[in-house]
Design a protein around this motif. Structure first.
Motif, PDB file in Angstrom:
ATOM      1  N   UNK A  10     -21.069 168.478  -0.343  1.00 53.64           N
ATOM      2  CA  UNK A  10     -21.826 168.779   0.876  1.00 53.64           C
ATOM      3  C   UNK A  10     -22.272 167.507   1.569  1.00 53.64           C
ATOM      4  N   UNK A  11     -21.908 166.369   0.987  1.00 54.15           N
ATOM      5  CA  UNK A  11     -22.337 165.106   1.574  1.00 54.15           C
ATOM      6  C   UNK A  11     -21.531 164.755   2.820  1.00 54.15           C
ATOM      7  N   UNK A  12     -20.338 165.241   2.888  1.00 54.71           N
ATOM      8  CA  UNK A  12     -19.483 164.921   4.037  1.00 54.71           C
ATOM      9  C   UNK A  12     -19.870 165.777   5.247  1.00 54.71           C
ATOM     10  N   UNK A  13     -19.655 165.207   6.398  1.00 60.49           N
ATOM     11  CA  UNK A  13     -19.956 165.899   7.641  1.00 60.49           C
ATOM     12  C   UNK A  13     -18.820 166.870   7.945  1.00 60.49           C
ATOM     13  N   UNK A  14     -19.180 168.089   8.313  1.00 60.39           N
ATOM     14  CA  UNK A  14     -18.173 169.085   8.660  1.00 60.39           C
ATOM     15  C   UNK A  14     -17.751 168.829  10.111  1.00 60.39           C
ATOM     16  N   UNK A  15     -16.478 168.595  10.336  1.00 58.97           N
ATOM     17  CA  UNK A  15     -16.008 168.235  11.683  1.00 58.97           C
ATOM     18  C   UNK A  15     -15.150 169.351  12.264  1.00 58.97           C
ATOM     19  N   UNK A  16     -15.674 170.549  12.381  1.00 62.87           N
ATOM     20  CA  UNK A  16     -14.997 171.652  13.051  1.00 62.87           C
ATOM     21  C   UNK A  16     -15.603 171.842  14.432  1.00 62.87           C
ATOM     22  N   UNK A  17     -14.794 172.253  15.388  1.00 63.28           N
ATOM     23  CA  UNK A  17     -15.274 172.470  16.752  1.00 63.28           C
ATOM     24  C   UNK A  17     -15.815 173.888  16.842  1.00 63.28           C
ATOM     25  N   UNK A  18     -17.027 174.000  17.393  1.00 64.09           N
ATOM     26  CA  UNK A  18     -17.623 175.306  17.604  1.00 64.09           C
ATOM     27  C   UNK A  18     -17.118 175.835  18.956  1.00 64.09           C
ATOM     28  N   UNK A  19     -16.384 176.914  18.952  1.00 64.27           N
ATOM     29  CA  UNK A  19     -15.741 177.439  20.154  1.00 64.27           C
ATOM     30  C   UNK A  19     -16.660 178.316  20.989  1.00 64.27           C
ATOM     31  N   UNK A  20     -17.729 178.788  20.469  1.00 58.83           N
ATOM     32  CA  UNK A  20     -18.601 179.725  21.188  1.00 58.83           C
ATOM     33  C   UNK A  20     -19.177 179.111  22.465  1.00 58.83           C
ATOM     34  N   UNK A  21     -19.750 177.891  22.444  1.00 56.15           N
ATOM     35  CA  UNK A  21     -20.271 177.343  23.710  1.00 56.15           C
ATOM     36  C   UNK A  21     -19.153 177.091  24.735  1.00 56.15           C
ATOM     37  N   UNK A  22     -17.972 176.727  24.249  1.00 56.30           N
ATOM     38  CA  UNK A  22     -16.862 176.504  25.168  1.00 56.30           C
ATOM     39  C   UNK A  22     -16.451 177.801  25.865  1.00 56.30           C
ATOM     40  N   UNK A  23     -16.389 178.889  25.136  1.00 55.94           N
ATOM     41  CA  UNK A  23     -16.066 180.191  25.720  1.00 55.94           C
ATOM     42  C   UNK A  23     -17.161 180.624  26.685  1.00 55.94           C
ATOM     43  N   UNK A  24     -18.398 180.385  26.347  1.00 60.69           N
ATOM     44  CA  UNK A  24     -19.509 180.732  27.248  1.00 60.69           C
ATOM     45  C   UNK A  24     -19.408 179.966  28.563  1.00 60.69           C
ATOM     46  N   UNK A  25     -19.129 178.684  28.480  1.00 63.44           N
ATOM     47  CA  UNK A  25     -19.016 177.872  29.702  1.00 63.44           C
ATOM     48  C   UNK A  25     -17.835 178.351  30.545  1.00 63.44           C
ATOM     49  N   UNK A  26     -16.723 178.692  29.929  1.00 58.22           N
ATOM     50  CA  UNK A  26     -15.564 179.167  30.678  1.00 58.22           C
ATOM     51  C   UNK A  26     -15.841 180.506  31.363  1.00 58.22           C
ATOM     52  N   UNK A  27     -16.557 181.396  30.697  1.00 55.65           N
ATOM     53  CA  UNK A  27     -16.906 182.674  31.318  1.00 55.65           C
ATOM     54  C   UNK A  27     -17.840 182.485  32.503  1.00 55.65           C
TER      55      UNK A  27
END
Length: 137
Positions: A10-27
């Protein structure tokens, strides 16, 4: 470096992109464009002048010259002699735009007679001569 592993690190940083804000901005952008595009495409009503598009160039009448088997010459289905033929050709050559001479000759007429009519047309000033024939059956 693997993404989303369950090794217990758990020491490493998780580097996944959260798609929810991107979808919200596009809508939100889609809704904004749907609202603003009809406002941008408004048209101003004006009374435009009307113009006619008829061509000014008049097409000249074609002249039909026929030669029968006896060598008689017909100017638009009217029999003429050589002097009247020359006068008619001279009058037709003065027209603007110049008409086209359509020459029809009987199969049995001598070529010499056809050549005389063609020479009269050339000397009279007609520049366009067309030969009318019948297709083979």
């Amino acid at each position: 470096m693997a993404f989303g592993t369950l090794d217990g690190d758990d020491d490493e940083v998780m580097s996944e992109i959260n798609m929810t804000p991107l979808v919200d901005v596009m809508l939100v952008l889609l809704i904004i464009f749907i609202i603003t595009i009809p406002v941008i495409n408004h048209a101003v009503k004006i009374d435009l002048p009307r113009a006619s598009n008829t061509p000014n160039e008049s097409k000249p009448q074609n002249i039909n010259v026929s030669i029968d088997a006896q060598g008689k010459v017909y100017w638009n289905q009217t029999e003429v002699d050589d002097t009247a033929l020359a006068n008619n050709i001279a009058l037709a050559a003065k027209q603007e735009p110049q008409p086209e001479l359509h020459l029809r000759a009987d199969r049995e007429v001598r070529y010499e007679r056809v050549a005389e009519v063609m020479a009269a047309a050339q000397h009279g000033g007609l520049g366009k001569i067309g030969f009318i024939t019948e297709p083979k059956q």
